[in-house]
Scaffold this motif. Structure first.
Motif, PDB file in Angstrom:
ATOM      1  N   ILE A 117      22.433  25.773 -34.465  1.00 13.80           N
ATOM      2  CA  ILE A 117      21.755  24.828 -33.287  1.00 13.80           C
ATOM      3  C   ILE A 117      20.641  23.852 -33.785  1.00 13.80           C
ATOM      4  CG2 ILE A 117      20.309  25.131 -31.102  1.00 13.80           C
ATOM      5  CD1 ILE A 117      21.463  27.772 -30.638  1.00 13.80           C
ATOM      6  N   ALA A 118      20.643  22.735 -33.720  1.00 15.92           N
ATOM      7  CA  ALA A 118      19.938  21.908 -34.037  1.00 15.92           C
ATOM      8  C   ALA A 118      19.043  21.391 -33.077  1.00 15.92           C
ATOM      9  CB  ALA A 118      20.488  20.538 -34.474  1.00 15.92           C
ATOM     10  N   ILE A 119      17.626  21.244 -33.244  1.00 16.99           N
ATOM     11  CA  ILE A 119      16.661  20.930 -32.204  1.00 16.99           C
ATOM     12  C   ILE A 119      16.008  19.710 -32.830  1.00 16.99           C
ATOM     13  CG2 ILE A 119      14.853  21.663 -30.960  1.00 16.99           C
ATOM     14  CD1 ILE A 119      15.198  24.489 -31.161  1.00 16.99           C
ATOM     15  N   ILE A 120      16.116  18.835 -32.141  1.00 14.82           N
ATOM     16  CA  ILE A 120      15.437  17.282 -32.323  1.00 14.82           C
ATOM     17  C   ILE A 120      14.088  17.285 -31.456  1.00 14.82           C
ATOM     18  CG2 ILE A 120      15.723  14.963 -32.365  1.00 14.82           C
ATOM     19  CD1 ILE A 120      18.455  15.091 -32.231  1.00 14.82           C
ATOM     20  N   GLY A 121      13.025  16.887 -32.422  1.00 18.13           N
ATOM     21  CA  GLY A 121      11.605  17.129 -31.633  1.00 18.13           C
ATOM     22  C   GLY A 121      11.117  18.474 -31.575  1.00 18.13           C
ATOM     23  N   ALA A 122      11.467  19.108 -32.413  1.00 17.09           N
ATOM     24  CA  ALA A 122      11.266  20.538 -32.579  1.00 17.09           C
ATOM     25  C   ALA A 122       9.548  20.496 -32.711  1.00 17.09           C
ATOM     26  CB  ALA A 122      11.809  21.193 -33.828  1.00 17.09           C
TER      27      ALA A 122
END
Length: 488
Positions: free
Chosen positions: A5-10
């Protein structure tokens, strides 16, 4: 199970932590990988330390990585979650400040209205960059879960132009249902069954049942008016309920800026809002709250890090959709929620290309929407006003067409209720010039906009708004928190 799972704006630290712990409440997900990415190394470092502490405290094999290289984070990802705020608080401040010069008083300004439209212009080029990376380096048929506002515009761009499997997610429906259950005296929100449909932040509870019993307009109005808190905080929503016959999901403050009737004059604004919390209509309320939250987190970070050492409690899993969608897709445990998708006939009296928010079911076969819903005519008409603005705004952002952007702004319900065409034209020029650093598609339009501003004779005023509050200091926040703790 093992997937990425990639979270952009983490770097949205609190929200990322919530999504992370929610997902790890699913037993099958302990071996997955989270790849965090953000443009801020500082924020990335903070959130990685928190998530690493959670993994260590719970004895999990979960892998957490962090990088400012977005493409690297997306490599091989099955799910990509976006919670970005393009332009940060700096650009957001202009979304509130500049429209106030033209008499447009917003509470949030992140969905439509003047601020939301410009927010979309900043977001959409970035969303398309995300989609390009997803197509090229993520898993085949990866799913993009967008939490970022403006929800409908971002999701519209990702589906129509980004060509990525996208769903938009929000928690307004859940919060509205919790309110309704409370005023009706339910012991738990689970006692309430409902159909809620429309567009993001303008979704309508068109059918309600409490323990199987149908709830009508008159009973719901009476319940809200009798509630000691909501009767004061939700005056505008209750008024809309009385006139439309159905309750809106969105908060008093949000709803007030999506309609042309309640924020058009300062005396009307103060009549319909409540100042007990920002979300009930305060001028620039969410900007103030976001600024205070950022300052508070920076100062109190050691305490947040210490709190991450506690065991994950599945009983405290939130009602944010993401973890439940992933669980349904991966395990086939069916989940019912409300999702932002392209209409394609789901709501019969809204356009096919619109991004709607409506009930659906998730299993291994994907998100399956409940089709054939017809909104009450007044609800559909209100949604249509926003859909037309959203469509023009998306197309303007894609083409870098400042003339279409001005027409979108002119057709916004609140902007049109307050400002003249001349004022709208100048306001858009001023906002595009002020935010040029985040609007690459308008680079060729900026010089002419500057020339027009230099020659303009449209008068503006420096105005704080009808109900503005100052950002509280850390000491003030500490004192208020201590007082609340003592009172409780």
């Amino acid at each position: 199970m093992s997937f990425k799972i990639a979270i952009i704006g983490a770097g949205s630290v609190g929200f990322t932590k919530k999504l992370f712990t929610d997902i790890l409440c699913v037993p099958e997900f302990k071996d997955i990988e989270f790849a965090l990415t953000d443009i801020s190394e500082h924020n990335l470092g903070m959130i990685q330390a928190i998530l690493d502490r959670i993994v260590e405290a719970n004895g999990l094999p979960t892998k957490v990585t962090a990088t400012t290289d977005r493409r690297k984070a997306l490599e091989g990802a099955r799910y990509i979650i976006s919670c970005v705020r393009v332009g940060g608080l700096e650009a957001y401040a202009d979304d509130i400040r500049i429209p106030l010069k033209y008499g447009i008083d917003q509470c949030v300004g992140d969905t439509i209205c003047a601020g939301g439209i410009l927010y979309g212009q900043r977001n959409i080029p970035v969303i398309l960059d995300f989609c390009k990376d997803i197509r090229e380096v993520a898993e085949t048929d990866a799913k993009f879960l967008n939490y970022a506002n403006p929800m409908a515009m971002n999701t519209w761009a990702a589906i129509e132009y980004g060509k990525v499997d996208t769903v938009g997610l929000c928690h307004g429906v859940q919060h509205g249902a919790e309110q309704i259950a409370e005023v009706l005296g339910a012991k738990s929100p689970r006692e309430l069954d409902y159909v809620c449909s429309g567009i993001n932040h303008q979704t309508w509870f068109i059918e309600l049942r409490l323990n199987g019993r149908a709830i009508g307009k008159e009973e719901l109005v009476a319940a809200f008016e009798a509630h000691p808190v909501y009767s004061k905080q939700e005056k505008l929503r209750i008024d809309v309920l009385k006139r439309f016959g159905v309750y809106s999901t969105e908060s008093n403050g949000h709803l007030s800026e999506y309609l042309p009737w309640y924020r058009k004059r300062p005396d009307e604004i103060t009549r319909w809002i409540d100042m007990s919390d920002w979300i009930h209509g305060e001028t620039g309320g969410y900007l103030r709250y976001s600024t205070e939250t950022r300052n508070w987190f920076e100062t109190e970070y050691p305490q947040f890090l210490e709190a991450a050492s506690k065991p994950i409690d599945p009983a405290k899993r939130s009602n944010e959709h993401a973890s439940h969608i992933l669980e349904a897709l991966e395990t086939n445990r069916v989940y019912r929620g409300h999702f932002n998708v392209k209409n394609n006939g789901v709501i019969t009296n809204l356009p096919q290309d619109a991004i709607i928010e409506s009930p659906g079911f998730v299993d291994r076969f994907g998100i399956n929407m409940a089709a054939g819903i017809t909104l009450p005519e007044a609800c559909a008409a209100t949604c249509m006003s926003s859909i037309n603005v959203q469509r023009m705004s998306v197309h303007a952002a894609i083409a870098g067409d400042i003339d279409l952007l001005k027409l979108a702004m002119l057709h916004d319900p609140l902007v049109g209720a307050v400002s003249t065409p001349e004022e709208v034209w100048q306001m858009v020029d001023e906002m595009v010039v002020a935010q040029a650093a985040w609007l690459p598609q308008y680079a060729d339009a900026v010089p002419a906009a500057k020339e027009r501003l230099a020659k303009s004779k449209v008068k503006t005023r420096e105005w704080a708004g009808a109900a503005r509050r100052n950002v509280r200091s850390i000491d003030e926040l500490r004192a208020e928190k201590a007082a609340l703790k003592q009172a409780g």
